[in-house]
Design a protein around this motif. Structure first.
Motif, short mmCIF file in Angstrom:
data_model
loop_
_atom_site.label_atom_id
_atom_site.label_comp_id
_atom_site.label_asym_id
_atom_site.label_seq_id
_atom_site.Cartn_x
_atom_site.Cartn_y
_atom_site.Cartn_z
N SER A 120 16.75 -11.27 27.79
CA SER A 120 16.92 -10.48 29.01
C SER A 120 18.36 -10.59 29.51
O SER A 120 18.98 -9.60 29.91
CB SER A 120 15.97 -10.95 30.11
N GLY A 121 18.90 -11.81 29.47
CA GLY A 121 20.27 -12.04 29.93
C GLY A 121 21.28 -11.24 29.13
O GLY A 121 22.24 -10.70 29.67
N LEU A 122 21.03 -11.16 27.85
CA LEU A 122 21.92 -10.42 26.95
C LEU A 122 21.98 -8.94 27.34
O LEU A 122 23.05 -8.33 27.39
CB LEU A 122 21.36 -10.57 25.53
N VAL A 123 20.81 -8.38 27.63
CA VAL A 123 20.74 -6.97 28.02
C VAL A 123 21.43 -6.78 29.38
O VAL A 123 22.22 -5.87 29.58
CB VAL A 123 19.27 -6.51 28.10
N LYS A 124 21.12 -7.71 30.28
CA LYS A 124 21.68 -7.65 31.64
C LYS A 124 23.20 -7.78 31.62
O LYS A 124 23.91 -7.18 32.43
CB LYS A 124 21.06 -8.79 32.45
N LEU A 125 23.68 -8.54 30.68
CA LEU A 125 25.12 -8.76 30.53
C LEU A 125 25.83 -7.49 30.09
O LEU A 125 27.04 -7.37 30.17
CB LEU A 125 25.31 -9.84 29.44
N GLY A 126 25.03 -6.54 29.58
CA GLY A 126 25.61 -5.28 29.15
C GLY A 126 25.70 -5.14 27.65
O GLY A 126 26.36 -4.23 27.15
N HIS A 127 25.05 -6.03 26.91
CA HIS A 127 25.05 -5.87 25.46
C HIS A 127 24.27 -4.61 25.10
O HIS A 127 23.12 -4.45 25.50
CB HIS A 127 24.44 -7.09 24.76
N ASP A 128 24.90 -3.72 24.35
CA ASP A 128 24.24 -2.50 23.90
C ASP A 128 23.31 -2.89 22.74
O ASP A 128 23.78 -3.34 21.69
CB ASP A 128 25.33 -1.51 23.45
N VAL A 129 22.00 -2.73 22.94
CA VAL A 129 21.04 -3.24 21.96
C VAL A 129 21.13 -2.56 20.59
O VAL A 129 20.54 -3.03 19.63
CB VAL A 129 19.58 -3.18 22.47
N ASP A 130 21.84 -1.45 20.51
CA ASP A 130 22.01 -0.83 19.19
C ASP A 130 23.21 -1.38 18.44
O ASP A 130 23.49 -0.96 17.32
CB ASP A 130 22.10 0.70 19.34
N THR A 131 23.90 -2.33 19.05
CA THR A 131 25.00 -2.98 18.32
C THR A 131 24.58 -4.40 17.99
O THR A 131 23.58 -4.91 18.51
CB THR A 131 26.30 -3.01 19.17
N ARG A 132 25.33 -5.02 17.13
CA ARG A 132 24.95 -6.33 16.62
C ARG A 132 25.56 -7.49 17.41
O ARG A 132 26.57 -7.33 18.09
CB ARG A 132 25.34 -6.43 15.15
N ALA A 133 24.90 -8.63 17.31
CA ALA A 133 25.43 -9.86 17.90
C ALA A 133 25.71 -10.81 16.74
O ALA A 133 25.00 -10.77 15.73
CB ALA A 133 24.41 -10.48 18.84
N ALA A 134 26.72 -11.63 16.86
CA ALA A 134 27.02 -12.58 15.79
C ALA A 134 26.90 -14.00 16.31
O ALA A 134 27.21 -14.28 17.47
CB ALA A 134 28.43 -12.36 15.26
N ILE A 135 26.43 -14.90 15.45
CA ILE A 135 26.39 -16.32 15.80
C ILE A 135 27.37 -17.05 14.90
O ILE A 135 27.31 -16.94 13.67
CB ILE A 135 24.98 -16.94 15.65
N PHE A 136 28.30 -17.76 15.53
CA PHE A 136 29.36 -18.45 14.80
C PHE A 136 29.41 -19.87 15.35
O PHE A 136 30.12 -20.16 16.30
CB PHE A 136 30.68 -17.69 15.07
N SER A 137 28.57 -20.72 14.79
CA SER A 137 28.43 -22.06 15.37
C SER A 137 27.81 -23.00 14.35
O SER A 137 27.15 -22.58 13.40
CB SER A 137 27.52 -21.96 16.59
#
Ligand SMILES: *[C@@H]1O[C@H](CO)[C@@H](O)[C@H](O)[C@H]1NC(C)=O
Ligand SMILES: *[C@@H]1O[C@H](CO)[C@@H](O)[C@H](O)[C@H]1NC(C)=O
Ligand SMILES: *[C@@H]1O[C@H](CO)[C@@H](O)[C@H](O)[C@H]1NC(C)=O
Ligand SMILES: *[C@@H]1O[C@H](CO)[C@@H](O)[C@H](O)[C@H]1NC(C)=O
Length: 433
Positions: free
Chosen positions: A139-156
């Motif tokens: 929910s936070g990700l969406v609220k933050l303004g992440h466009d759900v049709d684009t990708r997120a990357a994890i670099f950790s």
């Protein structure tokens, strides 16, 4: 991507800690070759199957009558698997992380500085709690303004938040791009650009590296970082990051908790992960893995290592950005096991980053399951040989001084030393007494 070398999974049951252990090591490449060799000699273990696509020989395990695609009916995506497993085991331990007691630096004789950690007990969160955190993060990700049709990357590096972010993204059908934490700048820029990543999730150590390459990362809009235990170092990060919105993982969770968003769940054939691993020849290549692919892998492994459950504890320390660890943790999730996070450098009492006299991850966690790769086993072997040498041979082990080495080292002895049978025999007697 390739599973270089031998990948093995150990499992042991034991009512008395490490004692009474039964080890099952699965050598995946070996298994594959056995399927082919065994076919001629004994009974047929592999059955040819028609899978379409490129020409070649596809085989499946002869023990099952059909292709194994899901761990149970209805778990057709990672999102469904996660939700159903969390609802099945709400009160069971799920993800555990060791508390940092102190962080010191020691200077070696040649002047180099080494970090030494004093880590405490594991602090656990249940399946129910982790499910809530993943939903909040989504929910936070969406609220933050992440466009759900684009990708997120994890670099950790591998850690609990890695797994939570990963599952959170799936709640909104967001494809996750995973990148090896050890990859260089060029590879990172290439991977993020190729997949047009708009949200980058990283640990605070990686975040510091990003500052230098902000101008090359044109598609990034949001950066979410896992804060370390020292909040003081975080205050200035956002200022140095150009046009990016920089938030801590905790902030995103809080934002989502206050503003719940309806899930938008994926289907089996949606791409779950685009996985970039080390490109030994040039730039890394992204491998597309569907939700169906991951759950099928988890389901298949569960048929090979049956009877896993909430009494099992898995030691997670290999990179989650590699399919081997990702598959292993997906299996643990399916089976309702506890996952304790560690790292290759803090694994045993003698590991490089462990402060002298304090315990390594394996000694504290006492895992019943762990995944291993040859490079790690080599490190364990070196530790064992060093101790055996220091103590003047195997005699102390034979006297049942089990505290001389850690769980992992003992297990290693059992597998590789001729004397190990007697060592285990003695420990068994001692343990039962
Ligand atoms: C990013 O990708 C585009 C094509 O999608 C390509 O034209 C461009 O050169 C790439 N930029 C970098 C910095 O790799
Ligand atoms: C934060 O940035 C300001 C100005 O850029 C600087 O004066 C201050 O020392 C920085 N603080 C830390 C903790 O790095
Ligand atoms: C920030 O965005 C503006 C306008 O979108 C652009 O002109 C500028 O170059 C960006 N700055 C950085 C550091 O990327
Ligand atoms: C999930 O996302 C992908 C890519 O954005 C899209 O093609 C697909 O239709 C989505 N799946 C569902 C069930 O909405």
């Amino acid at each position: 991507m390739s599973n270089r070398g031998i990948l093995s999974v150990f499992k042991h049951h034991g009512s008395y800690g490490i004692v009474g252990a039964v080890i099952v090591a699965i050598f995946i490449p070996l298994l594959l070759s056995m399927i082919f060799v065994g076919k001629k000699k004994v009974k047929q273990r592999g059955v040819p199957v028609e899978v379409g696509g490129e020409a070649g020989l596809a085989m499946r395990n002869g023990r099952s009558t059909e292709l194994v695609e899901v761990p149970w009916e209805g778990a057709t995506t990672m999102a469904a698997l996660f939700e159903q497993s969390c609802k099945k085991h709400p009160q069971d331990r799920f993800l555990g992380t060791r508390k940092l007691i102190s962080r010191d630096f020691v200077t070696a004789s040649d002047g180099r500085k080494f970090e030494k950690l004093h880590l405490g007990e594991y602090q656990w969160e249940t399946y129910g709690q982790i499910f809530d955190r993943a939903c909040n993060f989504a929910s936070g990700l969406v609220k933050l303004g992440h466009d759900v049709d684009t990708r997120a990357a994890i670099f950790s590096e591998t850690r609990a938040e890695w797994f939570i972010s990963f599952q959170g993204c799936f709640r909104q059908n967001i494809t996750v791009v995973t990148i090896y934490a050890s990859l260089g700048e060029d590879a990172l820029v290439h991977s993020l650009n190729e997949t047009q990543v708009s949200t980058l999730i990283c640990d605070s150590m990686q975040l510091k590296k990003l500052a230098a390459i902000t101008s090359s990362l044109k598609t990034i809009k949001n950066v979410i970082y896992f804060a370390d235990d020292e909040p003081a170092s975080d205050s200035n990060i956002s200022r140095s990051m150009g046009n990016w919105t920089v938030s801590s993982f905790t902030e995103v969770e809080k934002l989502g908790k206050r503003n719940p968003v309806h899930p938008r769940l994926p289907i089996k054939k949606d791409i779950a992960v685009v996985m970039y691993t080390s490109g030994s020849t040039g730039l890394p290549k992204g491998v597309m893995i569907t939700h169906g692919n991951i759950v099928a892998t988890a389901a298949a492994v569960m048929t090979v290592i049956p009877k896993m459950g909430s009494n099992d504890v898995y030691l997670a320390y290999l990179p989650l950005a590699h399919v081997f660890e990702l598959a292993a943790e997906s299996v643990m999730l399916s089976a309702g096991c506890a996952i304790g996070y560690g790292s290759a450098l803090t694994l045993t009492d003698t590991s490089n980053k462990i402060k002298k006299g304090t315990k390594g991850d394996a000694s504290v966690l006492k895992p019943t399951l762990m995944a291993a790769v040859p490079a790690i086993l080599d490190r364990v072997r070196d530790g064992v040989l060093k101790k055996v040498e220091e103590k003047g041979g195997y005699a102390p082990y034979l006297e049942g001084k089990s505290d001389l080495c850690s769980v992992v080292e003992l297990r290693y002895l059992e597998i590789h030393s001729d004397l190990s049978i007697s060592v285990w025999g003695l420990l068994l007697v001692k343990g039962m007494a």
